[in-house]
Design a protein around this motif. Structure first.
Motif, PDB file in Angstrom:
ATOM      1  N   ALA A  93       1.848   6.665  -2.701  1.00  0.00           N
ATOM      2  CA  ALA A  93       2.141   8.053  -3.101  1.00  0.00           C
ATOM      3  C   ALA A  93       3.297   8.619  -2.281  1.00  0.00           C
ATOM      4  CB  ALA A  93       0.896   8.922  -2.916  1.00  0.00           C
ATOM      5  N   GLU A  94       3.307   8.294  -0.960  1.00  0.00           N
ATOM      6  CA  GLU A  94       4.362   8.818  -0.079  1.00  0.00           C
ATOM      7  C   GLU A  94       5.723   8.202  -0.400  1.00  0.00           C
ATOM      8  OE1 GLU A  94       1.852   9.796   4.019  1.00  0.00           O
ATOM      9  OE2 GLU A  94       2.484   7.746   3.591  1.00  0.00           O
ATOM     10  N   SER A  95       5.708   6.905  -0.726  1.00  0.00           N
ATOM     11  CA  SER A  95       7.008   6.242  -0.952  1.00  0.00           C
ATOM     12  C   SER A  95       7.491   6.381  -2.391  1.00  0.00           C
ATOM     13  CB  SER A  95       6.926   4.761  -0.572  1.00  0.00           C
ATOM     14  OG  SER A  95       6.043   4.079  -1.447  1.00  0.00           O
ATOM     15  N   THR A 114      13.025   7.057  -6.699  1.00  0.00           N
ATOM     16  CA  THR A 114      13.133   7.639  -8.035  1.00  0.00           C
ATOM     17  C   THR A 114      14.495   8.285  -8.191  1.00  0.00           C
ATOM     18  OG1 THR A 114      12.133   9.680  -7.192  1.00  0.00           O
ATOM     19  CG2 THR A 114      10.671   8.117  -8.289  1.00  0.00           C
ATOM     20  N   GLY A 115      14.806   8.616  -9.418  1.00  0.00           N
ATOM     21  CA  GLY A 115      16.051   9.350  -9.684  1.00  0.00           C
ATOM     22  C   GLY A 115      17.267   8.542  -9.310  1.00  0.00           C
ATOM     23  N   GLU A 171       4.380  -1.784  -2.364  1.00  0.00           N
ATOM     24  CA  GLU A 171       3.144  -2.447  -1.924  1.00  0.00           C
ATOM     25  C   GLU A 171       3.287  -2.932  -0.482  1.00  0.00           C
ATOM     26  OE1 GLU A 171       2.135  -5.558  -4.689  1.00  0.00           O
ATOM     27  OE2 GLU A 171       2.088  -4.142  -6.378  1.00  0.00           O
ATOM     28  N   ALA A 172       4.432  -3.537  -0.191  1.00  0.00           N
ATOM     29  CA  ALA A 172       4.670  -4.046   1.168  1.00  0.00           C
ATOM     30  C   ALA A 172       4.652  -2.910   2.184  1.00  0.00           C
ATOM     31  CB  ALA A 172       6.001  -4.783   1.226  1.00  0.00           C
ATOM     32  N   LEU A 173       5.295  -1.779   1.861  1.00  0.00           N
ATOM     33  CA  LEU A 173       5.321  -0.627   2.769  1.00  0.00           C
ATOM     34  C   LEU A 173       3.910  -0.098   3.008  1.00  0.00           C
ATOM     35  CD1 LEU A 173       8.449   1.271   1.325  1.00  0.00           C
ATOM     36  CD2 LEU A 173       8.327   0.072   3.510  1.00  0.00           C
ATOM     37  N   ALA A 174       3.085  -0.098   1.932  1.00  0.00           N
ATOM     38  CA  ALA A 174       1.698   0.373   2.065  1.00  0.00           C
ATOM     39  C   ALA A 174       0.886  -0.601   2.917  1.00  0.00           C
ATOM     40  CB  ALA A 174       1.077   0.531   0.679  1.00  0.00           C
ATOM     41  N   ASN A 175       1.054  -1.907   2.683  1.00  0.00           N
ATOM     42  CA  ASN A 175       0.307  -2.917   3.443  1.00  0.00           C
ATOM     43  C   ASN A 175       0.656  -2.886   4.928  1.00  0.00           C
ATOM     44  OD1 ASN A 175      -0.891  -3.743   1.094  1.00  0.00           O
ATOM     45  ND2 ASN A 175       0.535  -5.452   0.730  1.00  0.00           N
TER      46      ASN A 175
END
Length: 492
Positions: free
Chosen positions: A187-189, A194-195, A176-180
């Protein structure tokens, strides 16, 4: 000359000439870290010109913009000559790619000489000899900003003040912080966390975060992070020209060639530490080599400077990475060779002094880092450390802790190291007692090691007093053995 300082601090002119000294030391249980100590004899003006030219990118020369880089990670005219205030470390200045290839060939010969002259030998290299320092500066800034950004995110999640390895960011909140901030959409992050990067914990720690920067594949891509002061997104790294990209890849290739040769010859490769504005990159690139070449035993050794305030954090984070990935951690611990220069540069240019405030604090840091590694050796037997110190208290501390932790010298997990010509009263008794101990053995032609020797001479204005002390200690031991009737006994 060979009967004076050269004879005291340099083993000989070439691989053949140094063999008698190496054999003589081996007879007393003392090994060798070979170090070809040739330096260009440049004037201060020439050194400064070369440094400023090789630390500035083509884009910065053409369009300006170097001032956008942080002060610590820019070349500065008054500090272009990196030899200022430095005594024991030799210094390389970038000339061109052909010169870097020559340095690599020299290091290869040094590795061959180590393999040919002793078992369990070490060879020392410097990364500033193998490529353009611009990359080390820029990559260091990338790594430092990346880590700082992690700490900012941790503070926002209420984790300020925790030990570095205890900071764990919740992945959801981080995305959320990266998107804000406009860095990456959710979607990009999504695939970043993952994994294997994330595991099943749903949190991201500093090692997960660091793994997002891969020095080999993503280094020259444009990464954006927010500048807290301006609130603007800034590139972590300016774009490279095609030639600069090639130069960077060649530097990595040269390191690769050296690591492979060391593995073939059964020689440990010790990567020396350098100035704090190069060191994050040097450590990271060395770590990349350790991950590849230290799977079965410690071949590549990183160097940690304990006069740095961040030394303990660096050691603990790297040990934890070796635990997770299952490779052998190899390190040399030093106090540090650039203190005077580092302090002056920080004060004049205007950034936080990276050095511990007092010698006592540096001693505490050294023993704290060392103790952490010794505990790791006790638990996993997969760590190795060279205690590179002339400090008798540090050597005694190490011996006490080895005994308390049940680490036997025959395991060859803990090594001791001193410079040739210094502290023989520490080195030789350790060797005779069966501890793995090494002399750092500089060698090279007389006229080409003069720049190194001239600085040694400055350092050793107090050499006579120390020599007198060693003579007094030896004389006291001779008298003790005479009185005990054991001077020529079978054990001596």
């Amino acid at each position: 000359m060979k009967m004076t300082f050269y004879g005291q601090f340099v083993a000989g002119e070439d691989q053949e000439a140094i063999k008698p000294l190496i054999r003589r030391n081996q007879a007393f249980g003392v090994g060798a870290v070979l170090d070809y100590s040739v330096e260009e004899d440049l004037s201060a003006e020439e050194a400064e010109r070369k440094e400023l030219d090789s630390c500035t990118s083509a884009a910065e020369k053409e369009m300006g913009g170097a001032e956008q880089r942080e002060k610590q990670y820019r070349a500065h005219r008054g500090f272009g000559d990196r030899r200022g205030g430095v005594i024991s470390a030799r210094t390389y200045f970038y000339a061109d790619e052909a010169k870097c290839d020559q340095h690599m060939e020299t290091f290869l010969r040094c590795i061959d000489a180590s393999g040919g002259s002793s078992e369990d030998g070490f060879s020392a290299i410097k990364l500033t000899a193998l490529g353009r320092p611009q990359f080390l500066l820029q990559f260091s800034e990338v790594l430092v900003k990346w880590r700082r950004f992690f700490h900012q995110m941790a503070a926002e999640q209420g984790q300020a003040g925790r030990a570095v390895l205890e900071m764990k960011l919740e992945a959801e909140k981080l995305q959320e912080a990266l998107a804000n901030l406009g860095i990456a959409t959710k979607a990009e992050s999504q695939h970043w966390f993952t994994g294997e990067n994330l595991g099943v914990s749903g949190t991201v720690d500093l090692l997960d975060w660091n793994s997002l920067i891969d020095s080999r594949t993503k280094l020259s891509k444009l990464l954006l992070v927010p500048n807290v002061q301006t609130g603007q997104l800034e590139p972590l790294l300016s774009r490279f020209t095609e030639e600069e990209d090639l130069q960077m890849k060649r530097m990595l290739q040269r390191m690769d060639v050296l690591a492979k040769r060391a593995t073939e010859k059964g020689v440990r490769l010790m990567v020396d530490a350098e100035q704090s504005y190069f060191q994050p990159a040097i450590s990271r690139l060395t770590l990349e080599m350790q991950r590849r070449f230290n799977r079965d035993q410690a071949i590549i050794f990183n160097t940690y400077q304990c006069y740095l305030k961040e030394a303990y954090d660096n050691v603990t984070v790297d040990v934890e990475l070796s635990r997770r990935e299952g490779w052998h951690f190899g390190t040399k611990l030093v106090r540090g060779a650039y203190m005077e220069q580092e302090r002056e540069r920080a004060a004049q240019i205007g950034y936080e002094d990276p050095i511990n405030p007092t010698y006592e604090k540096t001693n505490e840091m050294y023993h704290r880092c060392l103790d952490y590694i010794l505990e790791e050796i006790k638990h996993s037997r997969k760590a190795n450390v060279m205690v590179a110190s002339h400090n008798e208290d540090t050597v005694k501390f190490t011996l006490r802790r080895m005994m308390a932790l049940g680490i036997h010298p025959s395991e060859k997990k803990v090594y001791f190291g001193q410079l040739l010509g210094m502290c023989d009263q520490i080195t030789f008794p350790l060797g005779q007692a069966g501890f793995p101990v090494y002399k750092y053995v500089p060698y090279g032609p007389v006229n080409e090691v003069l720049p190194y020797l001239s600085r040694r001479a400055q350092e050793n204005r107090g050499f006579v007093q120390r020599a007198n002390r060693e003579r007094d200690l030896l004389w006291r031991e001779v008298k003790r053995r005479l009185l005990a009737g054991s001077l020529f006994g079978p054990n001596h």
